[in-house]
Design a protein around this motif. Structure first.
Motif, PDB file in Angstrom:
ATOM      1  N   TYR A 289      -6.738  17.280  -8.108  1.00 18.48           N
ATOM      2  CA  TYR A 289      -7.496  18.268  -7.353  1.00 18.48           C
ATOM      3  C   TYR A 289      -8.208  17.716  -6.125  1.00 18.48           C
ATOM      4  N   HIS A 290      -8.046  16.410  -5.861  1.00 22.04           N
ATOM      5  CA  HIS A 290      -8.558  15.868  -4.599  1.00 22.04           C
ATOM      6  C   HIS A 290      -7.733  14.656  -4.197  1.00 22.04           C
TER       7      HIS A 290
ATOM      8  N   CYS B  85      -4.181  19.084  -4.400  1.00 20.80           N
ATOM      9  CA  CYS B  85      -5.116  19.689  -3.451  1.00 20.80           C
ATOM     10  C   CYS B  85      -5.363  18.692  -2.326  1.00 20.80           C
TER      11      CYS B  85
ATOM     12  N   THR C 136      -6.630  17.508   1.658  1.00 21.60           N
ATOM     13  CA  THR C 136      -7.935  17.530   2.322  1.00 21.60           C
ATOM     14  C   THR C 136      -7.713  17.946   3.770  1.00 21.60           C
TER      15      THR C 136
ATOM     16  N   THR D 296      -7.671  22.174   0.837  1.00 19.88           N
ATOM     17  CA  THR D 296      -9.103  22.056   0.551  1.00 19.88           C
ATOM     18  C   THR D 296      -9.860  22.132   1.874  1.00 19.88           C
TER      19      THR D 296
ATOM     20  N   ARG E 187     -12.286  20.969   4.126  1.00 19.01           N
ATOM     21  CA  ARG E 187     -13.108  19.776   4.353  1.00 19.01           C
ATOM     22  C   ARG E 187     -13.978  20.014   5.585  1.00 19.01           C
TER      23      ARG E 187
ATOM     24  N   CYS F  52      -6.569  28.294  -1.348  1.00 19.74           N
ATOM     25  CA  CYS F  52      -7.630  27.287  -1.435  1.00 19.74           C
ATOM     26  C   CYS F  52      -8.594  27.621  -2.567  1.00 19.74           C
TER      27      CYS F  52
ATOM     28  N   LEU G  69     -11.035  24.913  -3.373  1.00 23.98           N
ATOM     29  CA  LEU G  69     -12.085  23.891  -3.285  1.00 23.98           C
ATOM     30  C   LEU G  69     -12.505  23.658  -1.841  1.00 23.98           C
ATOM     31  N   SER G  70     -13.760  23.297  -1.685  1.00 25.36           N
ATOM     32  CA  SER G  70     -14.255  22.742  -0.429  1.00 25.36           C
ATOM     33  C   SER G  70     -14.609  21.281  -0.671  1.00 25.36           C
ATOM     34  N   ASP G  71     -14.870  20.568   0.417  1.00 27.17           N
ATOM     35  CA  ASP G  71     -15.262  19.166   0.291  1.00 27.17           C
ATOM     36  C   ASP G  71     -16.155  18.789   1.458  1.00 27.17           C
TER      37      ASP G  71
ATOM     38  N   TRP H  47     -15.043  29.375  -5.037  1.00 29.19           N
ATOM     39  CA  TRP H  47     -14.493  28.042  -4.872  1.00 29.19           C
ATOM     40  C   TRP H  47     -15.365  27.025  -5.595  1.00 29.19           C
TER      41      TRP H  47
END
Length: 472
Positions: free
Chosen positions: A34-35, A155, A157, A182, A184, A233, A235-237, A292
């Motif tokens: 996931y990242h 996922c 970035t 994701t 970012r 999407c 997730l955020s980061d 998210w």
């Protein structure tokens, strides 16, 4: 160095119980990564990698640092004038000297899993291993390598201005692995940098807006959030490496600060802090709105070696662990969002191991009935995603939270050959639990422990992120 087999079936597993937990419950599970920093373009184009130097050394900062520590000339590390083979031979020269560094384990796990190579990599075996690996890679595409390792989700970035065209190509193609973007957000926060005004123009262009004030800036962000969400999407980061502060501000102040910067004027530190604080809260509420998971990678000191930075550019492999205070920032940000019931699922990652307990206990402050394990303290990150770092993270999380709700491992990698890191984590987890059984610290209930292992290694992540997975 003796070239006999090193990566055995029971590598790291120190008891019959550990072997049972790993081989029966963990080994065959699919992977949710996931990242990471894989290239969606390379996956979509799906051309064979052909050369293990490209796959292993081109963007691997860990190996670069190891080679530099071994006294290898930079031309063989990041230089353009040397051949793939010359660089590989220099890496092979370095590998025996990485003993007790995680690079030694990762290298041989990857050789074993992708190429069925048991020999230790060293100068005497290098040419044969180079040829054997290349013979396999020339017929394997990135998508095939992902499927071979049963990677269900990747996922990537991605900058908010990214057109995600390759993600769309993959989604419309016949791929085993889902490749999701994701959000970012780092560049949105760099209001103090000389590059900010050019970035704002780019953001406006992809959003079909002229950004002339805070309102149009937020409208552009909203459009990008909606676009990312439409492409799957989840997730955020955020990963800016410096001390962070959540300052008090008024909307009038933010309007004035943004206008000042758009006119080309420099901002002082207080103004930057106020702007960033406004943006942290705005984005945090948006992530909650979209359901998210927000991620915060906190703690690096970046670009320490200016000579290499100037020679190579960003991501030269000259970042290290910082000693920034983080507790007050996290506390105020999460509490501000939580006070209006707009705190999204959250994962934090610390780079400084001395802050393990700080991060683990901070996340416990904001758990609630929205979702089991809503607030996650993430797996060992960057310099800490090695055996000692993973063991400390697992033990600390066990002491300060609920290990059973942990969403597990990720690669954080740019390499398509990095997925045995999930195996590495799974073996370490199974061995820790087995050692506890041997010492009488937890019940000898293999079925119960096996289910816990499966949840941590796969099912918790699958459910937590809400991926729409089709049984392959």
């Amino acid at each position: 160095m003796n070239t006999t087999h090193f990566i055995t079936d029971n590598f790291i597993l120190q008891s019959d119980i550990a072997e049972t937990l790993y081989h029966k419950y963990a080994k065959d599970l699919p992977i949710i990564d996931y990242h990471n920093h894989l290239s969606a373009k390379k996956i979509a184009e799906n051309q064979p990698i052909k050369n293990i130097t490209e796959a292993w050394l081109k963007e691997d900062h860990y190996k670069w640092r190891g080679m530099r520590a071994n006294g290898i000339e930079e031309i063989y590390i990041t230089g353009q004038a040397t051949s793939h083979k010359e660089k590989f031979l220099k890496w092979a020269e370095t590998v025996p000297n990485t003993l007790r560094n995680p690079l030694f384990h990762w290298t041989h796990l990857e050789l074993k899993r992708y190429f069925d190579i048991d020999e230790l990599l060293q100068p005497s075996t290098a040419e044969d291993i180079y040829n054997r690996a290349n013979a396999i890679l020339e017929n394997k595409t990135p998508a095939q390598l992902l499927e071979y390792m049963k990677v269900e989700v990747v996922c990537t970035t991605d900058d908010p201005t990214d057109d995600l065209v390759y993600h769309m190509e993959i989604a419309n193609g016949d791929f085993y692995t889902q490749v999701l973007p994701t959000f970012r957000s780092d560049e949105l926060f760099f209001i103090g940098k000389d590059t900010f005004l050019a970035y704002i123009k780019k953001l406006g262009a992809v959003s079909n807006l002229e950004i002339k004030d805070v309102d149009t800036f937020l409208n552009a962000i909203d459009k990008r959030l909606a676009f990312f969400d439409a492409q799957g999407c989840k997730l955020s980061d955020f990963g800016v490496g410096e001390e962070l502060k959540l300052a008090d501000f008024t909307r009038k102040e933010i309007d004035a600060i943004f206008s000042k910067r758009l006119k080309g004027n420099k901002l002082n530190k207080d103004e930057v802090d106020k702007y960033r604080s406004f943006l942290f809260i705005y984005l945090g509420k948006k992530y909650h709105e979209y359901n998210w998971v927000q991620q915060y990678h906190l703690g690096p000191v970046r670009n320490n070696n200016s000579r290499l930075l100037n020679q190579i550019g960003l991501d030269a492999g000259v970042d290290s662990i910082g000693d920034f205070p983080m507790a007050q920032f996290m506390s105020k940000l999460f509490d501000t969002l939580n006070s209006t019931n707009q705190l999204a699922k959250t994962i934090t990652y610390n780079l400084n191991p001395s802050q393990n307990e700080v991060f683990a206990t901070m996340m416990g402050n904001f758990q609630n009935s929205d979702y089991p394990g809503k607030m996650q303290w993430g797996s060992g990150w960057w310099f800490l995603d090695q055996k000692d770092g993973m063991e400390k993270q697992i033990n600390c999380l066990s002491n300060m939270g609920l290990l059973s709700r942990f969403v597990g491992m990720l690669t954080d990698s740019r390499s398509f050959l990095s997925f045995p890191r999930h195996e590495y984590f799974r073996r370490i987890l199974c061995n820790i639990l087995a050692e506890d059984v041997k010492q009488g610290l937890i019940p000898n209930d293999i079925e119960f422990l096996g289910k816990m292992v499966q949840n941590i290694c796969y099912y918790n992540a699958k459910n937590y992120f809400g991926f729409n997975l089709i049984e392959n």
